[in-house]
Design an enzyme around this catalytic site. Structure first.
Site, PDB file in Angstrom:
ATOM      1  N   ASP A  18       0.856  -1.182   0.000  1.00 23.86           N
ATOM      2  CA  ASP A  18       0.000   0.000   0.000  1.00 23.86           C
ATOM      3  C   ASP A  18       0.886   1.223   0.000  1.00 23.86           C
ATOM      4  O   ASP A  18       2.027   1.165   0.444  1.00 23.86           O
ATOM      5  CB  ASP A  18      -0.820   0.047   1.295  1.00 23.86           C
TER       6      ASP A  18
ATOM      7  N   ASP B 256      -9.425  -5.943   2.288  1.00 18.38           N
ATOM      8  CA  ASP B 256      -8.098  -6.431   1.902  1.00 18.38           C
ATOM      9  C   ASP B 256      -7.894  -7.889   2.316  1.00 18.38           C
ATOM     10  O   ASP B 256      -6.988  -8.562   1.822  1.00 18.38           O
ATOM     11  CB  ASP B 256      -6.993  -5.605   2.576  1.00 18.38           C
TER      12      ASP B 256
ATOM     13  N   ASP C  13      -4.855  -3.299   5.027  1.00 13.13           N
ATOM     14  CA  ASP C  13      -5.320  -2.911   6.358  1.00 13.13           C
ATOM     15  C   ASP C  13      -6.821  -3.046   6.525  1.00 13.13           C
ATOM     16  O   ASP C  13      -7.312  -3.365   7.591  1.00 13.13           O
ATOM     17  CB  ASP C  13      -4.860  -1.481   6.693  1.00 13.13           C
TER      18      ASP C  13
HETATM   19  P1  ATP Z   1      -3.410   3.023   0.051  1.00 13.83           P
HETATM   20  O1  ATP Z   1      -2.387   3.771  -0.709  1.00 13.83           O
HETATM   21  O2  ATP Z   1      -2.920   2.635   1.384  1.00 13.83           O
HETATM   22  O3  ATP Z   1      -4.111   1.983  -0.723  1.00 13.83           O
HETATM   23  P2  ATP Z   1      -5.113   5.222  -0.117  1.00 13.83           P
HETATM   24  O4  ATP Z   1      -5.330   6.064   1.064  1.00 13.83           O
HETATM   25  O5  ATP Z   1      -4.345   5.797  -1.211  1.00 13.83           O
HETATM   26  O6  ATP Z   1      -4.551   3.949   0.459  1.00 13.83           O
HETATM   27  P3  ATP Z   1      -7.869   4.825  -0.086  1.00 13.83           P
HETATM   28  O7  ATP Z   1      -7.843   4.970   1.369  1.00 13.83           O
HETATM   29  O8  ATP Z   1      -8.669   3.752  -0.719  1.00 13.83           O
HETATM   30  O9  ATP Z   1      -6.453   4.699  -0.699  1.00 13.83           O
HETATM   31  O10 ATP Z   1      -8.329   6.227  -0.660  1.00 13.83           O
HETATM   32  C1  ATP Z   1      -8.624   6.396  -2.013  1.00 13.83           C
HETATM   33  C2  ATP Z   1      -9.072   7.824  -2.270  1.00 13.83           C
HETATM   34  O11 ATP Z   1     -10.235   8.093  -1.495  1.00 13.83           O
HETATM   35  C3  ATP Z   1      -8.054   8.857  -1.843  1.00 13.83           C
HETATM   36  O12 ATP Z   1      -7.198   9.188  -2.884  1.00 13.83           O
HETATM   37  C4  ATP Z   1      -8.919  10.027  -1.444  1.00 13.83           C
HETATM   38  O13 ATP Z   1      -9.202  10.843  -2.557  1.00 13.83           O
HETATM   39  C5  ATP Z   1     -10.210   9.408  -0.990  1.00 13.83           C
HETATM   40  N1  ATP Z   1     -10.280   9.341   0.477  1.00 13.83           N
HETATM   41  C6  ATP Z   1      -9.385   8.809   1.308  1.00 13.83           C
HETATM   42  N2  ATP Z   1      -9.786   8.900   2.579  1.00 13.83           N
HETATM   43  C7  ATP Z   1     -10.973   9.498   2.561  1.00 13.83           C
HETATM   44  C8  ATP Z   1     -11.924   9.873   3.551  1.00 13.83           C
HETATM   45  N3  ATP Z   1     -11.719   9.650   4.837  1.00 13.83           N
HETATM   46  N4  ATP Z   1     -13.060  10.480   3.155  1.00 13.83           N
HETATM   47  C9  ATP Z   1     -13.283  10.699   1.861  1.00 13.83           C
HETATM   48  N5  ATP Z   1     -12.450  10.376   0.882  1.00 13.83           N
HETATM   49  C10 ATP Z   1     -11.304   9.791   1.199  1.00 13.83           C
END
Ligand code: ATP
Length: 892
Positions: free
Chosen positions: A326, A638, A634
Site C-alpha cells: 500500500d 483487503d 489494512d
Molecule cells: P493506500 O495507498 O494505502 O491503498 P489510499 O489512502 O491511497 O490507500 P484509499 O484509502 O482507498 O487509498 O483512498 C482512495 C481515495 O479516497 C483517496 O485518494 C482520497 O481521494 C479518498 N479518500 C481517502 N480517505 C478518505 C476519507 N476519509 N473520506 C473521503 N475520501 C477519502
C-alpha cells in the site's frame, strides 16, 4: 438479564456505567480481579513434568537406558552411571529447548492478541481485549472484531456479520433501540453485538454486558479450538528427513556391530557401542533446535517491529519475489497536511508544519484572511463537518485520533480559526454514510441552524466530478460544462503531479421531507465545490529499502487507491517506478481478464485508483506467473488478498482486526522498510537452519564412519560408548545452537530469492555434509591408527587421541559451516555465541582428558604436547583442505 429489552439509559443504570467518562481504570481493575479476564478458556497445556519425560520416549534412548541397566547389573557401575547422567543432561537440554520454543510461541500469540477501543477515565483508549470488563464502553468501526458481548448504544449504519454464531453470512443491521420480541434468538437481537463477530460496515458504540466464558461465544468455545498451523514446511521436511536418518543410522550401526562381532569383538561391548553410536548419530535434537532457531529469529523480527503470526511465513519470507505494498502509511508517513485548496478557478496555499493548527492562507503569494472568502470558507467548514477525526494534545505532541486524511482537513479548518465543536452547534449531523475504499467517498446529511438540510460529500475528486452536475464558480452554481470539467481536471492533475493527495468536496440541498436511504441516493447530482490537496511525505527509509529489495531480486509494487498522477509522482520519488516499468489504473485492470493481466502484470510497478477487490486479482496473476507474493493491507476488504498472498501482511497501527487475522505477518510500525528487514531475517533464519543441519549431519557422518572403517579394518573400537555420547552432547549440541544465532552473511540480500521447492540439501549442502563428514571420519581414524600402533597396551591412549581429534575436527569445521562459500569467507570470530560455545566445548574436552576423577569414567589418558601437534594437524584437514581449494579457485 435481558439487556436487549431495556432502553439505553436503563442499561447504563443497571450496569452502573457512565456513558460520558466510561469506566475508571480503578473500577476496571477491581472488576477484572473479581470476574477475571475476558478470555475463552483454552485446552489443557502439557505439564512441565510430562514434557520432561517426553524427552526420553525416543526408542533408541530407551534401548540405551536398557543397555546401561544391563551393564550396571553386570558390574560396570561407572559406565552405567555416566551414561545415565549424560542421557539425563541431554534430556534436560531438550526440555529447556522445547520450553523456550513453547514460551516464545505463546509470547507471539500474546503480541498479536486482539485489541479494542474502550472509554476509560473519559478517554478512548486502545486496550487489550483481555482486559475488557462488564460496563466498559467500546467503540467499533468497520473491520473490527467485537471484543465482548455488548448492548449497542449508538449505531451509524452499523452492520455486523455474525456467521461464527448463527451461520448466517449476510451482515445484520444493528440499532440502539430496545427489542420487545419474546425470547429472541441471537440473530434477532439487533441491538446486541457479540464477541467474535465482525463489523462489516459503519460504526457504533456499545456497552459490555458479558465477557469471557459468559458470552454467546463462550458457550460454544469448545467448538472453536482452532489450531493455527505452527510448524513450517521445513520443519515437516526435517521431520521426514529425521525418520530417514534414523533408519540409515540404525542400519549403519547394525553394520558396525555385525562387522565388529565378525572381527572377533565382544558381543556385549559391541552392543553398547552400537547403541551409543545410534543415539549419537540420530539427530534427535534437530527439530527442537530448528524450533528454537525459528522462534529466536522471530524474536529478532519483533525487535525490528515485525510480528510473525504464522510460523511458516518465516520461511516463505525468504522466497518472496514481489512485495505489493500500500502507499499511504506504508511507503509514506501518513502525516497529511493540506497545502493547497482549489475552488471555482481560484487557488490558495496554506503554510504551517505538521498537525499544529497554526498557519496562514495565501492567494497568489499574498496573505489573505480566509474567513472573507465564501468558497474557501465552505471548503473548510464542510471538510471539518464530513469528518470523524479528532485532534488531541498528547504531552508535547499534537496527534490525530482517526483517519489522517480527515485530520488534515480539521487542521486546515483550524488554521482559519474554525472549531469543530462550535460548528456542531450550528450544524446538526443527521446521518452519515461512512468512507469505504471501494466508493472512495464519505457523506453526511446535516441540518443548519435555519433548518436547511444538505448532503455533504467528500472523496476522490475524479469520482466526485463524475457524480456532480453543477459546479460552484465565483459563488454561483453553474451547470457542469466541458470547460468547467477541463478546469477541474486541470486542477486535479496540477495538484496530483506535485505528489499531493487530493480530496474533493461537494454538496446538495435536500428538502426536510426527502428520505435518503442509502449512499447511492445521497451521492448523486452534487454541486462540486473544490479540492483540497495534502502532502504526505514518503518515509525516508523506504527509498533505500526498495533499492535493497531490488538487489535481492525482489520487486516492489505500489498498490494504491490514490490518484494515478499522485501515485506516479510518489513512486518515482521512491525509485519504485522506473523507465522500464509501467502504471496501471483500476479501470484498465477491471477490464482485463486473468490471461491478459498475467501477460502484463510483471511490467507494472504501480497500480493506482484500484479498489481492495483488485488486490486479489493482482496476487493471483503474479502467483500464476510463478511469483511468491507478499501483500500488505489494512481494511476489511483487503482480507481476501492478504489470505491469498504467500505472505499476507497487515498493518499494526491502521490495520483492522479482520486484516490482522488474515495475515501471517503484522508490521507494528506500518513501515515498508520493516518488510525488507523481515525478509532479510527470514532469509537469515533459513540459512542458519541450513548451517546447523549441515554441521550436525557432517559430525554424525564422521562419527559413524570412524567406527565403521575401524571395524572393517579389524581394529579395536576407536571410541568408547561414553566418549561417543559425550561428543553428541557437548560438541554437537552447543555449537549447533550457536549457529542458529548467527548473523547473516553480507551478501544475503544480494542473492536471488530462494526457490520454495528447493530441498534442504540443495545448493551443495548434501555434498558438503558427505565430504566433510567423510574427512572428519578419516582423520579421526588416522589419529587412532598412529597412536595405537598395533599395541593393545596403548588402546586407551589411542582412544583418547581419536576422541580429541574428532572433537577438534568438529569444532574447527563448525566455522566452515558459517558460510556457503568457505571458512575463509568470513571472520571466524564474528559470532560470539559460537566462539563461546567452541571455547566451552574445548575446555570441557580438556577437563575430561586431564582431570583425574573423570579419567576412569571417560576412559581417557592424559596426552602430551607431541600428540596435540598431530591432533591439531589432522583435525584441521577437513576444513582447510576444502577451504584452500576454494581460495585456489577464487585466485584463479
Ligand atoms: P493506500 O495507498 O494505502 O491503498 P489510499 O489512502 O491511497 O490507500 P484509499 O484509502 O482507498 O487509498 O483512498 C482512495 C481515495 O479516497 C483517496 O485518494 C482520497 O481521494 C479518498 N479518500 C481517502 N480517505 C478518505 C476519507 N476519509 N473520506 C473521503 N475520501 C477519502
Amino acid at each position: 438479564m435481558n439487556f436487549h429489552e431495556m432502553d439505553t439509559r436503563e442499561v447504563e443504570e443497571t450496569l452502573n456505567a457512565n456513558r460520558h467518562d466510561g469506566m475508571t481504570e480503578e473500577d476496571a481493575q477491581k472488576r477484572l480481579k473479581q470476574f477475571g479476564y475476558n478470555e475463552l478458556e483454552e485446552g489443557e497445556k502439557q505439564s512441565a513434568l510430562l514434557l520432561f519425560f517426553s524427552q526420553f520416549k525416543d526408542f533408541m534412548t530407551l534401548v540405551l537406558l536398557a543397555a546401561t541397566l544391563i551393564s550396571g547389573l553386570l558390574g560396570e557401575y561407572i559406565d552405567a552411571i555416566a551414561i545415565i547422567a549424560i542421557v539425563l543432561i541431554n534430556g534436560l537440554l531438550g526440555f529447556f529447548q522445547e520450553r523456550k520454543a513453547e514460551k516464545s510461541l505463546s509470547a507471539l500469540k500474546e503480541l498479536s492478541a486482539p485489541q479494542v477501543i474502550a472509554l476509560r477515565d473519559g478517554e478512548w483508549k486502545k486496550i487489550s481485549s483481555k482486559e475488557v470488563v462488564v460496563g466498559d464502553l467500546l467503540k467499533f468501526i468497520s473491520g473490527d472484531r467485537i471484543g465482548a458481548d455488548v448492548r449497542i448504544m449508538e449505531s451509524n449504519n452499523l452492520e455486523i456479520e455474525e456467521s461464527a454464531l448463527t451461520g448466517e453470512s449476510l451482515p445484520v443491521s444493528k440499532t440502539a433501540s430496545p427489542i420487545k420480541t419474546e425470547n429472541p434468538g441471537i440473530g434477532d437481537m439487533e441491538n446486541m453485538a457479540f464477541m467474535g463477530t465482525m463489523v462489516t460496515r459503519g460504526n457504533g458504540v456499545g456497552i459490555v454486558v458479558g465477557t469471557g466464558m459468559k458470552t454467546a461465544m463462550g458457550q460454544i468455545a469448545d467448538l472453536l479450538q482452532s489450531a493455527e498451523s505452527m510448524t513450517t514446511p521445513l520443519q515437516r521436511r526435517l521431520e521426514q528427513l529425521g525418520k530417514i536418518l534414523i533408519v540409515v543410522a540404525l542400519l549403519l550401526t547394525v553394520l558396525v556391530v555385525a562387522i565388529g562381532v565378525l572381527q572377533g569383538q565382544e558381543l556385549y561391548t559391541m552392543f553398547l557401542a552400537g547403541v551409543s553410536l545410534a543415539v549419537a548419530a540420530i539427530p534427535e535434537g534437530l527439530p527442537a533446535i530448528v524450533t528454537v532457531a525459528l522462534s529466536l529469529g522471530v524474536q529478532r523480527m519483533i525487535k525490528q517491529k515485525a510480528i510473525v503470526r504464522k510460523l511458516p511465513a518465516v520461511e516463505t519470507l525468504g522466497c518472496a519475489s514481489v512485495i505489493c505494498s500500500d502507499k499511504t502509511g506504508t511507503l509514506t508517513q501518513n502525516k497529511m497536511t493540506v497545502t493547497h485548496i482549489w475552488s471555482g478557478g481560484s487557488e490558495w496555499t496554506i503554510d504551517g508544519v505538521g498537525y499544529a493548527p497554526k498557519g496562514h492562507f495565501y492567494k497568489r503569494e499574498n496573505r489573505i484572511e480566509p474567513k472573507n472568502d465564501k468558497a474557501l470558507q465552505q471548503m473548510l467548514i464542510f471538510g471539518m463537518l464530513c469528518n470523524n477525526a479528532e485532534i488531541k494534545q498528547k504531552k508535547d505532541e499534537i496527534i490525530i485520533d482517526g483517519d489522517p486524511t480527515e485530520g488534515a482537513l480539521l487542521v486546515a479548518g483550524m488554521k482559519a480559526g474554525y472549531d469543530r465543536t462550535h460548528l456542531l452547534n450550528q450544524y446538526e449531523i443527521i446521518n452519515e454514510f461512512p468512507f469505504d475504499s471501494t466508493r472512495k467517498m464519505m457523506s453526511i446529511i446535516v441540518k443548519d441552524h435555519t433548518g436547511r438540510r444538505f448532503i455533504v460529500t467528500k472523496g476522490a475528486p475524479d469520482i466526485l466530478a463524475n457524480i456532480s452536475d453543477t459546479i460552484l464558480w465565483n459563488g454561483k452554481r453553474q451547470i457542469v460544462s466541458k470547460e468547467s470539467t477541463a478546469h477541474i481536471q486541470g486542477a486535479i492533475e496540477d495538484l496530483a503531479s506535485q505528489a499531493l493527495r487530493t480530496i474533493a468536496i461537494g454538496y446538495k440541498e435536500i428538502s426536510a421531507s426527502t428520505v435518503i436511504l442509502d449512499e447511492k441516493e445521497a451521492e448523486k447530482n452534487l454541486t462540486f465545490i473544490g479540492l483540497q490537496g495534502m502532502i504526505d511525505p514518503p518515509r525516508s527509509e523506504v527509498r533505500s529499502a526498495v533499492k535493497e529489495c531490488k538487489a535481492a531480486g525482489i520487486k516492489t509494487v505500489m498498490i494504491t487507491g490514490d490518484h494515478v498522477i499522485t501515485a506516479k509522482a510518489i513512486a518515482k520519488q521512491l525509485g519504485i517506478l522506473t523507465k522500464s516499468s509501467k502504471v496501471m489504473d483500476g479501470k484498465t485492470l477491471s477490464g482485463m481478464d486473468m490471461e491478459e493481466l498475467e501477460a502484463h502484470v510483471e511490467e507494472v510497478s504501480v497500480f493506482a485508483r484500484v479498489s481492495p477487490e483488485h488486490k486479489l486479482k493482482i496476487v493471483k496473476a503474479l502467483q500464476n506467473r510463478g511469483h511468491i507474493v507478499a501483500m500488505t493491507g489494512d481494511g476489511i476488504n483487503d482480507a481476501p488478498a492478504i489470505k491469498a498472498a504467500d505472505i499476507g501482511i497487515a498493518m499494526g497501527i491502521t490495520g483492522t482486526d479482520v486484516a490482522k487475522e488474515a495475515s501471517s505477518l503484522i508490521l507494528l510500525d506500518d513501515n515498508f522498510a520493516t518488510i525488507k528487514s523481515a525478509i532479510k531475517e527470514g532469509r537469515n533464519i533459513y540459512e542458519n537452519i541450513r548451517k546447523f543441519v549441515r554441521y550436525l549431519l557432517a559430525s554424525n557422518v564422521g562419527e559413524i564412519l570412524v567406527m565403521l572403517f575401524a571395524m572393517i579394518m579389524a581394529l579395536p573400537l576407536p571410541l568408547v560408548p561414553i566418549q561417543i555420547l559425550w561428543v553428541n552432547l557437548v560438541t554437537d549440541g552447543l555449537p549447533a545452537m550457536a549457529l542458529g544465532l548467527d548473523r547473516p552473511e553480507e551478501d544475503v540480500m544480494k542473492r536471488k530469492p530462494r526457490n520454495p521447492k528447493e530441498g534442504i540439501f540443495s545448493r551443495g549442502l548434501g555434498w558438503k555434509v558427505v565430504s566433510r563428514g567423510f574427512l572428519i571420519g578419516i582423520v579421526t581414524l588416522l589419529a587412532f591408527i598412529f597412536a595405537y600402533d598395533g599395541d593393545p597396551e596403548k588402546l586407551a591412549y589411542a582412544q583418547t587421541v581419536a576422541f580429541a581429534t574428532l572433537v577438534l575436527a568438529q569444532l574447527i569445521h563448525v566455522f566452515d559451516c558459517r558460510s556457503e562459500k568457505s571458512v575463509f569467507a568470513r571472520n571466524p570470530f564474528g559470532n560470539k555465541y559460537l566462539v563461546g560455545a567452541v571455547i566451552s566445548s574445548l575446555l570441557l574436552m580438556l577437563v575430561v582428558i586431564y582431570w583425574e576423577p573423570l579419567q576412569p569414567i571417560f576412559h581417557t589418558i592424559p596426552i602430551v604436547p607431541r600428540d596435540w601437534l598431530m591432533i591439531v594437524g589432522l583435525s584441521a584437514v577437513p576444513t582447510f583442505l576444502l577451504g584452500f581449494t576454494y581460495l585456489a579457485r577464487k585466485t584463479k
